[in-house]
Design a protein around this motif. Sequence first.
Motif, PDB file in Angstrom:
ATOM      1  N   LYS A  38       0.829  -1.216   0.000  1.00 39.54           N
ATOM      2  CA  LYS A  38       0.000   0.000   0.000  1.00 39.54           C
ATOM      3  C   LYS A  38       0.858   1.258   0.000  1.00 39.54           C
ATOM      4  CE  LYS A  38      -3.844   2.252   2.399  1.00 39.54           C
ATOM      5  NZ  LYS A  38      -3.237   3.592   2.301  1.00 39.54           N
ATOM      6  N   LYS A  39       1.918   1.246   0.782  1.00 39.69           N
ATOM      7  CA  LYS A  39       2.790   2.421   0.833  1.00 39.69           C
ATOM      8  C   LYS A  39       3.473   2.653  -0.508  1.00 39.69           C
ATOM      9  CE  LYS A  39       3.751   3.121   5.709  1.00 39.69           C
ATOM     10  NZ  LYS A  39       4.786   3.322   6.733  1.00 39.69           N
ATOM     11  N   MET A  40       3.860   1.603  -1.181  1.00 38.48           N
ATOM     12  CA  MET A  40       4.481   1.759  -2.502  1.00 38.48           C
ATOM     13  C   MET A  40       3.467   2.285  -3.511  1.00 38.48           C
ATOM     14  SD  MET A  40       7.140  -1.439  -2.985  1.00 38.48           S
ATOM     15  CE  MET A  40       5.983  -2.759  -2.593  1.00 38.48           C
ATOM     16  N   ILE A  41       2.259   1.763  -3.472  1.00 40.22           N
ATOM     17  CA  ILE A  41       1.218   2.217  -4.398  1.00 40.22           C
ATOM     18  C   ILE A  41       0.910   3.692  -4.190  1.00 40.22           C
ATOM     19  CG2 ILE A  41      -1.228   1.990  -4.980  1.00 40.22           C
ATOM     20  CD1 ILE A  41      -0.969  -1.006  -4.472  1.00 40.22           C
ATOM     21  N   ASP A  42       0.768   4.100  -2.937  1.00 42.10           N
ATOM     22  CA  ASP A  42       0.419   5.487  -2.632  1.00 42.10           C
ATOM     23  C   ASP A  42       1.564   6.448  -2.945  1.00 42.10           C
ATOM     24  OD1 ASP A  42      -2.016   4.586  -1.782  1.00 42.10           O
ATOM     25  OD2 ASP A  42      -1.504   4.605   0.359  1.00 42.10           O
TER      26      ASP A  42
END
Length: 476
Positions: free
Chosen positions: A106-110
Amino acid sequence: MSGGFLEIILEYINTVFLTFSVLLFILFTVMGYLSTLNSIHYRNKNSIGDLSKIMASPLAPSITIIAPAYNEGLTIVENIRSLLSLRYVNYEVMVVNDGSKDDTLKKMIDAYHLEKIDKPIDPNWKCKPIRGIYKSTQASFAKLTVIDKGNGGKSDAINTGIFLSESKYVGCIDVDCLLKPDALLHVVKSFFQRSKKRVIAVGGVIRVANSCKISGGTLEEIRLPKNWLARFQLLEYTRSFLLGRMAWGRIDSLLIISGAFGFFDREIAIAVGGYDTSTVGEDMEIIFRMRRYMHERREAYTIEYIPDPLCWTEVPEDLKIFVNQRDRWARGNLETLFKHKDMFFSSRYGRLGLVSYPYWFFYEWLAPLLEFFGILSIFLFWYLGILNWSFFLAITATIYMYSIMFSFYAILWDVYTYNEYTKTKDILILMLCAIVEPICYHPIVVWSAVRGNYKKLFRVKSGWGSQVRKGFARAS
């Protein structure tokens, strides 16, 4: 009769340990000499010419950096930012999310505005199911590719990246490693500086980043670790990488490339089937297979080693985590040696079979066991009142002084060549570590190796274990 038999046994044991000690003295003296020659040769060779302009060209060969990630949510965004800041045009950063249970994906996507894309995947390639492939919608992050897959371990994650990559070369690193901005220039140069031999792999020195200060994924200030366990590991890494592996590189007999900083000719890596997912010593085992592959086809090849301080990583500061790490290394070492046992003293593999493999067998595997049982024998002989004190004290003092001398040489040679630690206080602290290491640190390393061998030989179930990282200090 029994007394005479006991004397024969004691004489035999004394002879074995004396012979083994003398051979080690000779071996390490030769290694110091070879590493010095190789270091001087490397410095002279790389002092001429500047390939940075050529290697920054779009015509430069493509390379993919594969970074497995498992539960790296705390640092993943900054670590990727560091990898995207390297000085090279034609490269890709491929982060393989290996079934993380935290918010890594999720952190990479955001942070990098990732969206899932469609890409054909060969169903015959053995790896855990791939759940998605992501690319950024922003041109500034075009070099980044994220693979989301089921948990299969580090080897499985790297194999996934090797297969999905389309580059000529692939690099396998730990996602939390810090690479110097010009790291890829050195790597690609190493692949192309040979004309008569094919370079199938390139390895490099690993530096200890504990207590160093970073900013925006860039190393700002090099500092000596504050933690004593990390300091001992720094000293050990200096000896191992700057002297040991440089010596093996000199005679083209390297049998291991660190998993934290290893680059491969993708064609050869795929030809041998990638990393072995059944061993915890995958970084050593793949080098064995790649070398065997080239030897058996009688193709001229080599493996290059870079002594420049290009890769910085965090080492364990917790004793339990450290012991688990060395336990795992010992198991991986034994697994690889057993799997390739037919190389032992085999002239078919040249120096690898006649020199490199025996070294790994007798020193990396057998020596810790001999030390452990030797210590037990000393206590037993003392208890029975048959310990030869004059011989024991003489050989112990000799080994102790030689180990200190070798460590001092590694420290001073590092100062002469790269001088990363410029403060006199830091050098004196490292020398103090060298003095107390045989008493305080080395026994822990030996015990860890014995434990790892016990687990492997008696089939005690054990995996990778956990590595809880504190993270690097941030520059203020």
